[in-house]
Design an enzyme around this catalytic site. Structure first.
Site, PDB file in Angstrom:
ATOM      1  N   CYS A 185      -4.654   2.354  -3.580  1.00 28.32           N
ATOM      2  CA  CYS A 185      -3.518   2.543  -3.303  1.00 28.32           C
ATOM      3  C   CYS A 185      -1.841   1.786  -3.853  1.00 28.32           C
ATOM      4  O   CYS A 185      -1.339   2.190  -2.313  1.00 28.32           O
ATOM      5  CB  CYS A 185      -3.378   3.041  -1.581  1.00 28.32           C
ATOM      6  SG  CYS A 185      -5.504   4.938  -1.189  1.00 28.32           S
ATOM      7  N   HIS A 193       0.689  -1.312   0.208  1.00 26.19           N
ATOM      8  CA  HIS A 193      -0.377  -0.030   0.286  1.00 26.19           C
ATOM      9  C   HIS A 193       0.887   1.052  -0.072  1.00 26.19           C
ATOM     10  O   HIS A 193       1.767   0.905   0.777  1.00 26.19           O
ATOM     11  CB  HIS A 193      -0.829  -0.310   1.354  1.00 26.19           C
ATOM     12  CG  HIS A 193      -1.359   1.293   1.300  1.00 26.19           C
ATOM     13  ND1 HIS A 193      -1.222   2.239   1.418  1.00 26.19           N
ATOM     14  CD2 HIS A 193      -2.915   0.527   0.820  1.00 26.19           C
ATOM     15  CE1 HIS A 193      -2.778   2.767   1.820  1.00 26.19           C
ATOM     16  NE2 HIS A 193      -3.724   2.318   1.416  1.00 26.19           N
ATOM     17  N   ASP A 205       3.183  -4.488   8.136  1.00 23.34           N
ATOM     18  CA  ASP A 205       2.180  -3.176   8.113  1.00 23.34           C
ATOM     19  C   ASP A 205       0.923  -4.545   8.564  1.00 23.34           C
ATOM     20  O   ASP A 205       0.347  -5.705   7.370  1.00 23.34           O
ATOM     21  CB  ASP A 205       1.743  -2.716   6.535  1.00 23.34           C
ATOM     22  CG  ASP A 205       0.833  -2.580   6.220  1.00 23.34           C
ATOM     23  OD1 ASP A 205      -0.544  -2.376   6.900  1.00 23.34           O
ATOM     24  OD2 ASP A 205       0.281  -1.351   4.946  1.00 23.34           O
ATOM     25  N   GLN A 211      -4.464  -4.719   6.909  1.00 17.99           N
ATOM     26  CA  GLN A 211      -5.687  -5.601   6.765  1.00 17.99           C
ATOM     27  C   GLN A 211      -5.206  -7.425   7.520  1.00 17.99           C
ATOM     28  O   GLN A 211      -6.220  -8.128   7.407  1.00 17.99           O
ATOM     29  CB  GLN A 211      -5.165  -6.166   5.088  1.00 17.99           C
ATOM     30  CG  GLN A 211      -5.515  -4.575   4.487  1.00 17.99           C
ATOM     31  CD  GLN A 211      -6.704  -4.935   4.195  1.00 17.99           C
ATOM     32  OE1 GLN A 211      -7.470  -4.987   4.526  1.00 17.99           O
ATOM     33  NE2 GLN A 211      -6.976  -3.117   3.698  1.00 17.99           N
ATOM     34  N   LYS A 216     -10.431   0.148  10.658  1.00 20.60           N
ATOM     35  CA  LYS A 216     -10.852  -1.042   9.057  1.00 20.60           C
ATOM     36  C   LYS A 216     -10.926  -2.372  10.287  1.00 20.60           C
ATOM     37  O   LYS A 216     -10.940  -3.144   9.979  1.00 20.60           O
ATOM     38  CB  LYS A 216      -8.798  -1.710   9.019  1.00 20.60           C
ATOM     39  CG  LYS A 216      -9.060  -0.624   7.934  1.00 20.60           C
ATOM     40  CD  LYS A 216      -7.792  -1.108   6.539  1.00 20.60           C
ATOM     41  CE  LYS A 216      -7.248   0.505   6.163  1.00 20.60           C
ATOM     42  NZ  LYS A 216      -7.562   1.134   4.801  1.00 20.60           N
TER      43      LYS A 216
HETATM   44  C1  LIG Z   1      -2.298  -2.448   3.568  1.00 24.09           C
HETATM   45  C2  LIG Z   1      -2.245  -1.100   3.623  1.00 24.09           C
HETATM   46  N1  LIG Z   1      -1.360  -0.975   4.303  1.00 24.09           N
HETATM   47  C3  LIG Z   1      -2.195   0.540   5.128  1.00 24.09           C
HETATM   48  C4  LIG Z   1      -2.915   1.163   5.438  1.00 24.09           C
HETATM   49  C5  LIG Z   1      -3.071   3.054   5.246  1.00 24.09           C
HETATM   50  O1  LIG Z   1      -4.645   2.872   6.357  1.00 24.09           O
HETATM   51  P1  LIG Z   1      -4.976   3.986   7.318  1.00 24.09           P
HETATM   52  O2  LIG Z   1      -5.689   4.872   5.822  1.00 24.09           O
HETATM   53  O3  LIG Z   1      -5.950   3.655   8.035  1.00 24.09           O
HETATM   54  O4  LIG Z   1      -3.206   4.803   7.516  1.00 24.09           O
HETATM   55  C6  LIG Z   1      -4.268   0.569   4.810  1.00 24.09           C
HETATM   56  C7  LIG Z   1      -5.880   0.758   3.974  1.00 24.09           C
HETATM   57  O5  LIG Z   1      -6.208   1.742   3.386  1.00 24.09           O
HETATM   58  C8  LIG Z   1      -3.685  -0.601   3.487  1.00 24.09           C
HETATM   59  O6  LIG Z   1      -4.917  -1.409   3.270  1.00 24.09           O
END
Ligand SMILES: Cc1ncc(COP(=O)(O)O)c(C=O)c1O
Ligand SMILES: Cc1ncc(COP(=O)(O)O)c(C=O)c1O
Lengths: 159, 405, 405, 159
Positions: free
Chosen positions: C360, C119, C196, C199, C222
């Site tokens: 993203c 992401h 990370d 998810q 999430k």
């Molecule tokens: C794999 C992953 N990492 C990071 C994020 C970033 O999360 P946030 O927008 O809550 O910072 C997301 C969500 O969009 C994600 O799916």
């Protein structure tokens, strides 16, 4: 009144007439700590030799609880084995956090007992612990700097 | 005076707080039911990740978020919604200016000007910036009434500093700085000005355009809004020079293996999923304040403050810090040798919540020569009776501790 | 399968959402009433600025905040509450690692390893770090099933990178990476690993100790928690090496004119007033998940995913991206020449909310050779019927657009 | 059905058979824009001379709305005065955002009219506007690079 449980005569007495206030010239342990949430600070100086606290003094300003706690602490630990000091710190911590501390009760030590009321005032636990936290950190630094038997645990008294 | 507002704030009807005299609004305010309800409604009806979805739920979430931005812009009289960046709090907003603007514009050896009055949040970021950039941090002092020494400022401005960071209202002394005049002088000297509005926006009408602030920051939670949402106002003239600080989702326009491009302002400054419910709650707080009218809020606070100062002055052995006139609704004091912590604990037993400590303004404490002060601060739900209960409490404390201290 | 959970989520009973099939939980989840109530109760009973007040209200706020921290620690099996830093979201958490740790430990010329699956939030911060530090960003690719090429990882590890940042679950392809094994290999090579978990934490049991993560990040929103709260787990062995990123109130131990000292972990990483209500809401979400049991959640998601994959495969002209087996509850696909946006708009008219776009994860899109995909993601409130409605919707879309595309 | 209001035959026709698709070799205005929220991109090339758009082409991929909008736009603006182009962009923006656009209605232009349905789909406004935003930015860059009368406003037609 809960307040009287906190502000016991013994504490107020120590606050008005702190024992061992000052700075040791010949200290080999010296540490300054701050309570980050209020700015109160304490400077603790100790002379440790042969595993004993030979002398100790504290400086700094603070509330009744923190000053009285420092004053009582210096009285108690002067002449005590380092291992025992650590034990007492743990007991004191338990006492002010939970109000229960078998070990303290068993000793029937009025000076320590006087801090039992702190547990009803969780925001003040930090004040009561400031001197003791400083002490423990100071001893730990000392131990790192002088890793000889003094700081180890020959008697097994320390848990 | 405003009356009957207390009942709009559920915290005061909670069993645990029935008799509470809350005098710590300068730390964080309480929230009217309406703000809580606005957040609930968002979560219960319109919650989705904004900007991202092609479905209607996401569109509603986006509209809520961007409408909140527009409402904040109008509230502080910004020229455009794009000048409003949502942050976690005022602290983060200052850091964004330091990393996002100052790191790219302050040259080694240049002077950064701050004041002795600053909250750590508008001070430590500049200390660290000075360290990172090899810049020189200089201070404008305050006098024995807590007023900035404007003569000294003039001197300092002659050194052509790059940036001046100052608070509009001091949270430690209650000083209200004449920011419009200061900014005008600073701009004549070519200095960019950052204004900390954390203590002003909740209590007075603020117009960032007429004051000509370059950057302006504040927190939602001190103005009846939710926790976790703050605001960085960045005047459009600095948008090109403002670089992103946090990187990630939503703040990019495109990402390749070794290079990324940024989204437009203000989104380039908002990385990842934002606190949309917080923005919605802040908008509801602004509506609430707007209906009362900031003039009425200011008048109310002023009445309480005047009454409190009058009564406090009468107390034996009281030391009042800060200005004698034109005092914001936050009063720092000490009584005799009673340590502020002991005073706070004592008052708390009577249901009176005051702050004690350095109030994140250790330079102020140093200057006053004390480790801590007691602090009472007022907001629109406080009453004259609250002030009287404080005074009674202080009298009782003197009696209780008096024999010892 | 879990049943009857939908009624715990007020959003699904709102008039506007009566028939909503919400298939975008990978972007943000909905919240059970209980999470909303927990925040309301905090605001209505215990709101104050934590850590700062000597009065009981502030103590209650502090206890809530620190209890939430302990709950988060237990949920991901951290060794101590001090390893949990509250942030705004996962994105900010990654940035904190980049600025707070990597900026102080990565030397010019050293290799930073990321994967093509990332992401943007776990990618752009490392691009920018590489730029700032003169480090070299290298990639581990994924194969045509969306699995990381572990052979390539081995090669890359031989180059002794300083840091490896990777996701546990891909939000674009549904790949589940074997992080424990990867970390074990990376540690053998002396590489610090950032995981990370945005998810993964919502959908499976996570144990940061057994996986041996150095740093681990995720977002509250999430996993049924509120917006505006995220988590950075920093293993204790890195605490001394982790420097503050944002400066200001509460993160200091003392401030002088030209020097400041920091508070202890984790508070030195939390500058200014924090989103306490958010932490409280997150704790409530963890309780909710805990009562259901993460195994049951995982099983439920798995059942839905399997059913969806089976049904999707039957559709004419469908392209399914990502792994064929062991697929997380997020499915990316395209149908014929229908652009995902048009598909999302079409489905939305039938009350089905899916994501369309690059999610993203533009590197993933590049690799797949598409500008965008459609994406359906599931969570514990989704049902088999939701999946069936998606399939019906896709069939209808094919008919609607089919004559043209 | 609202959907049919959006996906009008004219749009689908342009989507299937885009006009002026490609890249001009002799362009003097060239701009690539991305829709940051979906990744769709467009490359617009124009030849502008004497205050007129002499030729225009677009490349890139996207949804029905963005592609049809780009295709219709190129048809409309080819041969148009730059000042008029700006006016039309504003009218189009009003049309897709609000559904009301007197000027468009007055022209009885079916191709533009076909986008009126977009206003019911706020998430798709960005798609419809992508080509036009790119156009405006491209013209602006050109104006900065060639600050001669062409880009100024001799006719007063531009508001
Ligand atoms: C794999 C992953 N990492 C990071 C994020 C970033 O999360 P946030 O927008 O809550 O910072 C997301 C969500 O969009 C994600 O799916
Ligand atoms: C003057 C001033 N500036 C900045 C801050 C920081 O606000 P926050 O903690 O919401 O970031 C405060 C509040 O404590 C303040 O009083």
């Amino acid at each position: 009144m809960a307040l009287d449980q906190l502000y016991q005569e013994i504490l107020l007495d120590h606050y008005k007439q702190p024992r061992n206030k000052g700075v040791l010239d010949d200290a080999n342990v010296r540490l300054e700590l701050k309570n980050p949430f209020c700015g109160d600070e304490i400077l603790l100086t100790l002379r440790v030799a042969d595993g004993f606290v030979e002398d100790v003094a504290f400086a700094g300003s603070g509330c009744v609880i923190s000053q009285a706690s420092a004053s009582v602490m210096t009285e108690k630990i002067k002449g005590m084995r380092v291992a025992q000091v650590r034990e007492m710190a743990e007991q004191f911590s338990e006492l002010v956090k939970t109000g229960h501390a078998e070990a303290v009760s068993a000793q029937e030590d009025d000076d320590l007992e006087a801090f039992r009321g702190v547990c009803e005032f969780p925001t003040r636990v930090k004040c009561a612990m400031l001197a003791w936290r400083t002490l423990l950190q100071g001893l730990e630094h000392h131990e790192h700097a002088h890793p000889h038997p003094v700081a180890s645990n020959p008697s097994g008294a320390q848990k | 005076m405003l009356t009957d507002l207390r009942k709009e704030f559920p915290l005061f009807s909670a069993a645990a707080n029935r008799d509470l005299v809350y005098l710590d609004s300068a730390a964080t305010a309480q929230r009217p039911q309406r703000v809580i309800t606005a957040m609930n409604d968002f979560y219960a009806q319109d919650n989705a990740n904004p900007h991202r979805g092609a479905y209607r739920l996401a569109e509603r979430a986006t509209q809520h978020y961007e409408a909140a931005r527009a409402k904040v812009a109008a509230f502080i009289h910004a020229a455009a919604a794009e000048e409003i960046i949502f942050t976690r709090n005022a602290t983060e907003a200052v850091n964004f200016i330091a990393y996002g603007w100052a790191d790219h514009h302050v040259q080694p050896g240049e002077v950064i000007l701050v004041t002795e009055l600053e909250h750590h949040s508008n001070l430590v970021p500049w200390q660290m910036l000075a360290q990172r950039r090899g810049a020189i941090l200089k201070y404008i002092e305050f006098d024995d009434q807590g007023h900035l020494r404007l003569d000294q400022m003039e001197e300092r401005l002659r050194e052509r500093p790059r940036l001046l960071a100052l608070t509009q209202v001091s949270n430690a002394l209650g000083t209200i700085n004449p920011v419009a005049e200061i900014i005008a002088r600073a701009h004549e000297a070519g200095v960019v000005v950052v204004v900390d509005g954390a203590q002003s926006v909740p209590h007075m009408r603020v117009d960032v355009q007429s004051m000509q602030a370059d950057f302006f920051v504040f927190s939602g939670h001190k103005m009846l809004g939710p926790l976790g949402i703050g605001v960085l106002y960045a005047n459009q003239r600095h948008h090109a020079g403002l670089q992103p600080v946090l990187y990630g989702g939503d703040m990019i326009s495109s990402v390749d293996y070794h290079h990324s491009d940024w989204n437009d302002m203000p989104w380039k400054m908002e990385a990842g999923t934002q606190h949309v419910a917080g923005a919605v709650g802040l908008a509801a707080a602004i509506d609430f304040l707007g209906e009362i009218g900031m003039e009425a809020v200011a008048e109310h606070d002023h009445t309480l403050t005047r009454h409190a100062l009058e009564q406090l002055q009468k107390l034996d052995r009281i030391i009042l810090y800060g200005p004698r006139e034109n005092h914001a609704a936050v009063i720092s004091f000490n009584i005799g040798a009673i340590h502020p912590h002991d005073l706070a604990t004592f008052l708390d037993q009577r249901g009176i919540a005051i702050r004690s400590g350095h109030h994140c303004a250790q330079l102020v404490m140093r200057k006053l020569g004390v480790a801590a002060t007691a602090r009472a601060s007022f907001y629109l739900y406080n009453t004259l009776e609250d002030v009287d209960r404080l005074i009674d409490g202080l009298n009782a404390a003197k009696e209780y501790f008096g024999k010892w201290l």
